[in-house]
Design an enzyme around this catalytic site. Structure first.
Site, PDB file in Angstrom:
ATOM      1  N   LYS A 165      12.019  -8.373 -11.574  1.00 32.82           N
ATOM      2  CA  LYS A 165      10.734  -8.377 -10.605  1.00 32.82           C
ATOM      3  C   LYS A 165      10.623  -6.625 -10.342  1.00 32.82           C
ATOM      4  O   LYS A 165      11.303  -5.852 -10.492  1.00 32.82           O
ATOM      5  CB  LYS A 165      11.061  -8.882  -9.176  1.00 32.82           C
ATOM      6  CG  LYS A 165      12.077  -8.001  -8.383  1.00 32.82           C
ATOM      7  CD  LYS A 165      12.246  -8.829  -7.012  1.00 32.82           C
ATOM      8  CE  LYS A 165      13.117  -7.836  -6.072  1.00 32.82           C
ATOM      9  NZ  LYS A 165      13.198  -8.545  -4.970  1.00 32.82           N
ATOM     10  N   LYS A 191      23.121  -3.857  -2.745  1.00 27.95           N
ATOM     11  CA  LYS A 191      23.322  -2.494  -2.003  1.00 27.95           C
ATOM     12  C   LYS A 191      25.044  -2.474  -1.885  1.00 27.95           C
ATOM     13  O   LYS A 191      25.279  -1.348  -1.529  1.00 27.95           O
ATOM     14  CB  LYS A 191      22.680  -2.436  -0.811  1.00 27.95           C
ATOM     15  CG  LYS A 191      21.337  -2.123  -0.943  1.00 27.95           C
ATOM     16  CD  LYS A 191      20.630  -2.059   0.436  1.00 27.95           C
ATOM     17  CE  LYS A 191      18.904  -1.792   0.329  1.00 27.95           C
ATOM     18  NZ  LYS A 191      18.153  -1.719   1.475  1.00 27.95           N
ATOM     19  N   LYS A 216      11.569  -1.076  -6.360  1.00 27.24           N
ATOM     20  CA  LYS A 216      11.941   0.148  -6.409  1.00 27.24           C
ATOM     21  C   LYS A 216      13.653   0.217  -6.151  1.00 27.24           C
ATOM     22  O   LYS A 216      14.178   1.216  -6.180  1.00 27.24           O
ATOM     23  CB  LYS A 216      11.537   1.155  -5.402  1.00 27.24           C
ATOM     24  CG  LYS A 216      10.022   1.400  -5.766  1.00 27.24           C
ATOM     25  CD  LYS A 216       9.435   2.452  -4.788  1.00 27.24           C
ATOM     26  CE  LYS A 216       7.776   2.786  -5.257  1.00 27.24           C
ATOM     27  NZ  LYS A 216       7.230   3.813  -4.545  1.00 27.24           N
TER      28      LYS A 216
END
Length: 349
Positions: free
Chosen positions: A215, A136, A218
């Site tokens: 993996k 992020k 979202k």
């Protein structure tokens, strides 16, 4: 081939993970969107089984954590109710386990502040290597993104957690929790925080349908690679049909050469709860179209009723809020007692 029903999971198979000391099972999930198959296989199915074998289970909606990303107040409220509704639909029983939202128990952030004083420069340097920061930090720039692992540690240690059912990708967070807990113990010459153990399921890291090298998440990758627990039957069928495989002919088992096919076989074994040997016996030398068809059917059979139940619960907001409020009262009773003890240790009482 019939898919195993959701509530047929073996409770006894989980007991081997647990040590002999008094067990306090603690875990949480962020309300940043609907849970997906990876969340279920990696952690949530563990929650459902552990509640039947252990009386001290505390499961939270980690709404304090959502603010490391951009999110609206409306989304926070909606996602929290939806997350709780899905957990209830999966079989989480509020009479057997505590289900609450973290923000309703202010002791979480109070303990996070005290733990932050034990975060040495070495620990702080390690924070930058944690997954959420890496994912992020390119999009968002805030202090919470760097220090959220301290709050995550508080979420566990506040309840004297001993066993933490989370996915494999949370391993580094569990290590950090143990490190900061032991650092606190050294500073205040106490043993108030004991090491916690990570509990993994048989499918600790579920791969994306769109890219089996990643993996199922979202946070990154294509939405087509994620099976949401609220996905319609049609959406599930389309996603599985478009799942990345190869053109190498009849099915063989080779994770390196055929990662897409191997991923579908693994998912079928995990969802159907059939042994790997049985799944291989059934599909090897068959064709990928058949495997995809049966996997989609299995997913729909298992999670279709969960989706329908969850959608009904989402409409009954008053009931879901009642469950969360009742859970918060129980959680706060534990949190107050434990934080009072910590306050005495540091001299605040």
């Amino acid at each position: 081939m019939k898919c195993a029903r959701l509530y047929n999971s073996s409770v006894n198979s989980r007991k081997r993970f647990l040590s002999t000391r008094s067990v306090q099972v603690v875990s949480a999930i962020q309300p940043t969107g609907e849970p997906h198959l990876g969340n279920y296989l990696g952690a949530l199915q563990h929650w459902i089984t552990l509640q039947h074998s252990h009386k001290n289970c505390v499961f939270g909606i980690a709404d304090n954590h959502v603010f490391t990303s951009k999110i609206t107040a409306k989304e926070v409220r909606q996602n929290t109710i939806a997350q709780a509704a899905i957990l209830l639909a999966l079989g989480l029983n509020p009479d057997r386990a505590i289900l609450y939202k973290h923000s309703a128990v202010p002791q979480h952030t109070a303990l996070a502040w005290l733990l932050s004083t034990a975060a040495t420069s070495g620990l702080m340097t390690r924070l930058r290597s944690l997954p959420q920061y890496k994912e992020k930090s390119q999009q968002y720039d805030n202090l919470a993104l760097l220090t959220y692992p301290v709050l995550m540690s508080a979420d566990i240690l506040l309840y004297q957690g001993t066993h933490i059912p989370v996915g494999e990708d949370q391993n580094i967070h569990i290590e950090f929790c143990n490190s900061i807990g032991q650092a606190f113990n050294r500073i205040y010459r106490t043993q108030v925080f004991q090491p916690v153990e990570q509990l993994l399921t048989a499918s600790p890291r579920v791969k994306s349908l769109a890219n089996p090298a990643l993996k199922m998440s979202k946070s990154y990758g294509k939405p087509a690679g994620v099976i949401g627990l609220l996905d319609s039957d049609d959406v599930i069928q389309k996603k599985v049909k478009k799942a990345v495989t190869d053109s190498l002919g009849p099915i063989t088992v080779d994770q390196n050469l055929r990662p897409g096919v191997y991923n579908l076989l693994s998912l079928y074994s995990a969802v159907s709860e059939l042994p790997w040997s049985k799944v291989c016996e059934t599909f090897v030398t068959g064709n990928v179209v058949q495997l995809k068809s049966e996997l989609a059917e299995c997913l729909i059979e298992k999670f279709g009723p969960v989706r329908d139940n969850a959608l009904q619960l989402i409409k009954d907001r008053e009931y879901v809020e009642g469950v969360l409020n009742s859970g918060a009262e129980k959680a706060q009773e534990i949190a107050e007692r434990n934080l009072d003890n910590i306050h005495r240790i540091v001299g605040l009482k």
